[in-house]
Scaffold this active site. Sequence first.
Site, mmCIF file in Angstrom:
data_model
loop_
_atom_site.group_PDB
_atom_site.id
_atom_site.type_symbol
_atom_site.label_atom_id
_atom_site.label_comp_id
_atom_site.label_asym_id
_atom_site.label_seq_id
_atom_site.Cartn_x
_atom_site.Cartn_y
_atom_site.Cartn_z
ATOM 1 N NE ARG A 33 61.947 -92.448 -7.075
ATOM 2 C CZ ARG A 33 61.822 -93.605 -7.747
ATOM 3 N NH1 ARG A 33 62.749 -94.573 -7.609
ATOM 4 N NH2 ARG A 33 60.806 -93.829 -8.539
ATOM 5 N NE ARG A 74 53.739 -98.622 -10.618
ATOM 6 C CZ ARG A 74 55.054 -98.748 -10.615
ATOM 7 N NH1 ARG A 74 55.608 -99.927 -10.443
ATOM 8 N NH2 ARG A 74 55.828 -97.710 -10.777
ATOM 9 C CE LYS A 218 58.994 -90.020 -11.339
ATOM 10 N NZ LYS A 218 58.306 -91.179 -10.701
ATOM 11 C CB THR A 276 65.333 -94.408 -14.809
ATOM 12 O OG1 THR A 276 64.457 -93.741 -13.905
ATOM 13 C CG2 THR A 276 64.785 -95.806 -15.060
HETATM 14 N N1 ATP Z 1 59.245 -99.449 -0.735
HETATM 15 C C1 ATP Z 1 59.309 -100.575 -1.444
HETATM 16 N N2 ATP Z 1 58.776 -101.713 -0.974
HETATM 17 C C2 ATP Z 1 58.855 -102.863 -1.673
HETATM 18 N N3 ATP Z 1 59.461 -102.974 -2.871
HETATM 19 C C3 ATP Z 1 60.016 -101.881 -3.389
HETATM 20 C C4 ATP Z 1 59.962 -100.621 -2.705
HETATM 21 N N4 ATP Z 1 60.558 -99.702 -3.475
HETATM 22 C C5 ATP Z 1 60.974 -100.347 -4.583
HETATM 23 N N5 ATP Z 1 60.650 -101.655 -4.520
HETATM 24 C C6 ATP Z 1 60.981 -102.691 -5.514
HETATM 25 O O1 ATP Z 1 62.146 -102.257 -6.208
HETATM 26 C C7 ATP Z 1 61.915 -102.222 -7.613
HETATM 27 C C8 ATP Z 1 62.710 -101.114 -8.228
HETATM 28 O O2 ATP Z 1 62.378 -99.853 -7.672
HETATM 29 P P1 ATP Z 1 61.973 -98.628 -8.590
HETATM 30 O O3 ATP Z 1 61.865 -97.446 -7.717
HETATM 31 O O4 ATP Z 1 62.886 -98.571 -9.750
HETATM 32 O O5 ATP Z 1 60.494 -99.017 -9.065
HETATM 33 P P2 ATP Z 1 59.859 -99.377 -10.466
HETATM 34 O O6 ATP Z 1 58.478 -99.857 -10.191
HETATM 35 O O7 ATP Z 1 60.775 -100.288 -11.198
HETATM 36 O O8 ATP Z 1 59.882 -98.056 -11.265
HETATM 37 P P3 ATP Z 1 59.065 -96.683 -11.218
HETATM 38 O O9 ATP Z 1 58.117 -96.694 -10.080
HETATM 39 O O10 ATP Z 1 60.158 -95.704 -11.022
HETATM 40 O O11 ATP Z 1 58.420 -96.637 -12.536
HETATM 41 C C9 ATP Z 1 60.408 -102.084 -7.734
HETATM 42 O O12 ATP Z 1 59.920 -102.594 -8.946
HETATM 43 C C10 ATP Z 1 59.902 -102.889 -6.545
HETATM 44 O O13 ATP Z 1 59.830 -104.263 -6.875
HETATM 45 C C1 PYR Z 2 61.843 -92.635 -12.102
HETATM 46 C C2 PYR Z 2 60.735 -93.025 -12.960
HETATM 47 O O1 PYR Z 2 59.604 -93.007 -12.539
HETATM 48 C C3 PYR Z 2 61.004 -93.382 -14.340
HETATM 49 O O2 PYR Z 2 62.157 -93.317 -14.777
HETATM 50 O O3 PYR Z 2 60.043 -93.721 -15.049
#
Ligand code: ATP
Ligand code: PYR
Length: 466
Positions: A33, A74, A218, A276
């Site tokens: 992902r 964000r 989602k 999650t």
């Molecule tokens: N492609 C990326 N580049 C840089 N940092 C990343 C990347 N993907 C994820 N991260 C980091 O990893 C953390 C966890 O990833 P996750 O996909 O759970 O994102 P999230 O912002 O916590 O949640 P979501 O977007 O699902 O609400 C993120 O908060 C971010 O700090």
């Molecule tokens: C995956 C995601 O975006 C969430 O659990 O909120």
Amino acid sequence: MFRKTSIISTLGPATFSYEAISDLIDAGVNVFRMNMSHAQHDKCRELVQWIREISENKNKHTAILFDLQGPSIRTGDLEAPYELNTGDKFEIRRQSADATIPFSTTVNYEGMMDDVEAGATLVVDNGTMLMRIEEKHDDRLICEVLTPGSIGNRRHINLPGTRLNLPALTEKDHKDLALAVECGADYIAGSFVRDAAHVVELRSEMEKLGGSADIVSKIEDQEAIKNIDDIILASDIIMIARGDLGIEVHVEELPIIQRRITKRCHALGRRVIVATHMLESMITNPTPTRAEVTDVSNAVFEEADAIMLSGETATGDYPTRCVETFDRIARRIEQSGSIGNGALAELETDKQKVILAATKLVDSLPNAELVVFTRRGVMAVQAALLRPNAPIHAFAPDAATCRRLALGRGIEPYTLPFSDAPIETINSAVDYLKENNSIKPGTPLVVLSDTLNKDKKLDSILVIYA
Ligand SMILES: Nc1ncnc2c1ncn2[C@@H]1O[C@H](COP(=O)(O)OP(=O)(O)OP(=O)(O)O)[C@@H](O)[C@H]1O
Ligand SMILES: CC(=O)C(=O)O
């Protein structure tokens, strides 16, 4: 026997290397992902190329999911994280506004100041911090910190119960969608899907760009839950995105909602992902908590098609161990039985009833396995949705179809050119399975196929012995 439940792993700084991706695939990842809330376009292009190359070398059908940010709020980028204490003031401002107090960040949604009221509670970073809006100005909000915590880059803000006036697909989503299509994404996920129209819009925008990915919706808020059947029917796959959902609904409702959505997906014939916080403590610890093991087991017992790792593999210290942990739990629970939701499937077409007959037949023959020939993947997905105990070996003529089967419970996909003589295709498939030790000689095979007559498609069920 292969694992039935697919594993999705989010890529991030902890796994941005050729070796890390290779290790994750070896450990059992079926789908990677890209979280477009964070991912840079050039980085995605590089990762996609690596995933395709490594998978080809390993002869695996690893798929790629682009997860669009959607209408979510964000915070901006900071030079260093802020450590905030209870009672501190925190400013959230438009991109064009200057900071007026020391703890200040921008926000990606210019309309936020219009949508909120003073007194409302903000939930920051998936529930780790709470703040109350004290002052509302045209270009900024001043908030009081209610619970202490650290705030870094691009943290997610939830306003439970507030309807945001963001469009279903933002400008950023359109750009990210174009990238997803350019990269040949196998799955594209829409975030904060509120109704079926959102899904239809996402699919039609993707098709205009020339994409043919499966669409994942989602489910993250109450409005989506209200419209759940329509959203399920408009989508290929549903993701129970518990991070946001657990903030938008009372947390004790979450297991009930998870079970209800899983059941509706089974009834309406769509795949489902549970996502999650599944192994959250493994971001910093080498072993999971007992509660996490039980949560993962529950999703497998509920017959989810896939379970997902987020921060655990994006920023965690033990990405490969997390995948190995998922793999071990899933295999063990699959052996011990499951909820039996396949029986809920509402079948309408003759084709679906033929598939049902094949799944019943295969489960009535000791040690039998199902072999499905499928051009677009539909037949294999429909068989999987009936949740047979037997494994499903799915043969398709092209790799893109196989990757779209990477996310389907109990399906192992293989590419195979289809010959004009169907029996030759079946024989090649059985030879392939035997040569690769995927089945033992003599195994009873129930073969489900629509390739038996070149001019006229006939759905058929055969029983053969390997
Ligand atoms: N492609 C990326 N580049 C840089 N940092 C990343 C990347 N993907 C994820 N991260 C980091 O990893 C953390 C966890 O990833 P996750 O996909 O759970 O994102 P999230 O912002 O916590 O949640 P979501 O977007 O699902 O609400 C993120 O908060 C971010 O700090
Ligand atoms: C995956 C995601 O975006 C969430 O659990 O909120």
